[in-house]
Design a protein around this motif. Structure first.
Motif, short mmCIF file in Angstrom:
data_model
loop_
_atom_site.label_atom_id
_atom_site.label_comp_id
_atom_site.label_asym_id
_atom_site.label_seq_id
_atom_site.Cartn_x
_atom_site.Cartn_y
_atom_site.Cartn_z
N GLN A 404 6.70 4.24 -1.29
CA GLN A 404 5.75 3.24 -0.77
C GLN A 404 5.66 3.31 0.75
O GLN A 404 4.56 3.17 1.33
N GLN A 405 6.79 3.52 1.40
CA GLN A 405 6.78 3.60 2.87
C GLN A 405 5.97 4.81 3.34
O GLN A 405 5.19 4.71 4.30
N LEU A 406 6.12 5.94 2.66
CA LEU A 406 5.35 7.13 3.02
C LEU A 406 3.86 6.93 2.78
O LEU A 406 3.02 7.35 3.58
N GLY A 411 -1.51 5.49 5.44
CA GLY A 411 -2.69 4.63 5.34
C GLY A 411 -3.19 4.38 3.93
O GLY A 411 -4.28 3.82 3.75
N PHE A 412 -2.39 4.73 2.92
CA PHE A 412 -2.84 4.55 1.53
C PHE A 412 -2.36 3.23 0.92
O PHE A 412 -3.07 2.62 0.13
N TYR A 413 -1.16 2.81 1.26
CA TYR A 413 -0.57 1.61 0.65
C TYR A 413 -0.79 0.42 1.56
O TYR A 413 -0.40 0.42 2.73
N LYS A 414 -1.40 -0.64 1.01
CA LYS A 414 -1.76 -1.81 1.81
C LYS A 414 -0.79 -2.97 1.66
O LYS A 414 -0.92 -3.98 2.35
N GLY A 415 0.16 -2.84 0.73
CA GLY A 415 1.11 -3.92 0.53
C GLY A 415 2.34 -3.78 1.40
O GLY A 415 2.39 -2.95 2.31
N THR A 416 3.34 -4.62 1.11
CA THR A 416 4.63 -4.53 1.80
C THR A 416 5.59 -3.73 0.94
O THR A 416 5.86 -4.12 -0.20
N PRO A 417 6.09 -2.58 1.41
CA PRO A 417 7.00 -1.78 0.59
C PRO A 417 8.20 -2.60 0.12
O PRO A 417 8.88 -3.23 0.94
N ARG A 430 -3.15 7.12 -6.35
CA ARG A 430 -4.39 7.80 -6.76
C ARG A 430 -5.16 8.29 -5.54
O ARG A 430 -5.68 9.41 -5.53
N SER A 431 -5.23 7.45 -4.53
CA SER A 431 -5.96 7.85 -3.31
C SER A 431 -5.28 9.04 -2.64
O SER A 431 -5.95 9.97 -2.17
N PHE A 432 -3.95 9.01 -2.57
CA PHE A 432 -3.23 10.14 -1.98
C PHE A 432 -3.45 11.41 -2.79
O PHE A 432 -3.72 12.49 -2.24
N GLN A 433 -3.31 11.32 -4.11
CA GLN A 433 -3.48 12.49 -4.97
C GLN A 433 -4.88 13.07 -4.83
O GLN A 433 -5.06 14.30 -4.77
#
Length: 455
Positions: A404-406, A411-417, A430-433
């Motif tokens: 999640q941190q990576l 810029g892909f994960y919008k939540g708090t890890p 999905r966006s990263f892939q």
């Protein structure tokens, strides 16, 4: 217990006359009592790490930072809050008074309370978010529990008949919740609900939420619906065979047999009627399924596997989706969203309105899937058709947090890890892939973690 006709009338009146607004059954973290009950029993003590109990009781707080990384879950913050616990509890008296709790009862029910810091470890390790979904389902949906569920359905058939007629809620779902939450009243948890909710109201990352739960627990005792010895449950304060949080009890509990009390712990009429009332008020659709296992076509666009992208069954069929058991969909006008919890390597599921209702009871997809599947099995349905990717290595807690941190750094994960995977994590994956040209199925495999590390 009571005459069938009288019971049906009382339950119908209770369900039709009860009021309250919808609210998630659980604390919002996905509380399921089964695996949380690995560590049962009341634990109290000073804020410093304690030695293991010689009598074989539950282990004490680890003394370590919480896995979520939240600033209020650091060891130093936990110790500081625990040192102020008595003042914190006392400061809630004015709010209790506004809820018409008497001074005598406030003193009676809070006297001698100590923080149960073991809860801080359990708070960041909830199984719905941290276990592989196939392991979670294996534990909760098994032959022994199904056999007991069928016994319960037969034993309380008059009550289930009356509740189903009055509320329109499927008896198999009620029985499923009873079975999965407490293994049919055999694993309800043994923590003091007042102590647990007081601890969480004063220590940790969700204090405002649990302050309401704590004060509501005092209201229940003050009113006399339950006795103090009945209010024992999970570490988060859920109690009874179907694990009502105190605020959910306040909104949904009904007096199913007309004895003047709403006893969801030891009274089957109240328990079944109250659980049905909860689902009914959250929007249960009578005569409808929770969802369908589906086969996805080769080359499927997994960007469509998102809760926000609901389509009619007919539209999903146009995308090439078919029921895994080969049967036809009964109503192609129903709207559903696609859940693919194991990505392209596992089964897909089209989730209907009733699945969303189950998630209001406990907002974890793994939990809701277990409830729906268990209900189908009680009804006589078959196991899932498609296999799970059991060969995949489950990421450790540290690896989940790192992933999640990576994703957040890129810029892909919008939540708090926090190391707990849900819809936001799958969307980010999905966006990263998609950005690197691999199938965007949102599955958190060890391979996708390695790809993130190398970017």
């Amino acid at each position: 217990m009571m005459g069938n006709r009288t019971g049906a009338i009382l339950i119908a009146v209770a369900l039709l006359c009860s009021s309250g607004q919808s609210k998630a059954q659980s604390s919002g973290d996905g509380i399921s009592n089964f695996l949380g009950n690995i560590f049962q029993g009341q634990q109290s003590g000073p804020p410093q790490q304690a030695a293991p109990r010689p009598n074989g009781g539950p282990p004490p707080w680890s003394g370590e930072d919480g896995a979520s990384g939240h600033p209020l879950m650091t060891a130093s913050a936990i110790r500081q809050a625990a040192a102020n616990f008595q003042n914190c509890v006392a400061s809630m008296w004015p709010d209790a008074a506004r809820r018409n709790i008497t001074p005598q009862n406030f003193e009676r029910f809070t006297a001698g309370l100590e923080p149960d810091l073991r809860i801080m470890d359990l708070m960041d390790s909830q199984p719905e978010f941290t276990k592989a979904i196939w392991d979670y389902l294996d534990i909760l949906v098994n032959d022994n529990r199904l056999a007991k569920g069928r016994e319960i359905l037969a034993q309380y058939k008059p009550l289930f008949d009356a509740v189903e007629k009055a509320s329109g809620v499927d008896r198999y779902v009620i029985a499923s919740i009873w079975g999965i939450e407490s293994n049919y009243s055999t694993q309800m948890g043994d923590r003091n609900v007042v102590q647990s909710t007081a601890t969480l109201a004063c220590v940790g990352r969700r204090q405002p939420y649990f302050k309401d739960e704590f004060l509501t627990a005092l209201e229940i005792l003050n009113r006399g619906d339950l006795r103090p010895e009945q209010m024992r449950g999970s570490w988060a304060g859920a109690f009874g065979p179907t694990q009502f949080m105190p605020t959910a009890f306040k909104r949904y509990a009904v007096d199913g047999d007309g004895d003047g009390r709403r006893d969801v712990v030891d009274n089957a009429a109240d328990l079944i009627a109250s659980t049905a009332n909860n689902l009914r008020k959250d929007g249960w659709q009578t005569g409808r399924s929770w969802g369908y296992e589906v086969v996805l076509p080769e080359g499927f666009n997994f960007m469509l596997a998102d809760k926000s992208k609901a389509m009619t069954i007919a539209q999903w069929q146009s995308q090439g989706l078919k029921r895994a058991d080969g049967r036809q969909f009964p109503d192609t006008t129903e709207k559903a969203y696609l859940l693919a919890p194991a990505g392209m390597q596992g089964p897909g599921f089209l989730m209907l309105q009733n699945f969303r209702v189950i998630m209001k009871y406990n907002p974890a997809e793994a939990y809701a899937l277990a409830i729906g599947h268990f209900a189908d099995r009680l009804r006589g349905g078959a196991p899932f058709v498609q296999p799970w990717p059991r060969q995949e290595r489950v990421l450790s807690r540290a690896e989940r947090l790192e992933l999640q941190q990576l994703l957040a750094q890129r810029g892909f994960y919008k939540g708090t890890p926090d190391g707990q995977f849900g819809g936001l994590t799958r969307e980010a994956l999905r966006s990263f892939q998609a950005s690197i040209g691999t199938p965007a199925d949102g599955f958190a495999s060890s391979d996708v973690l390695e790809r993130l590390r190398s970017r």
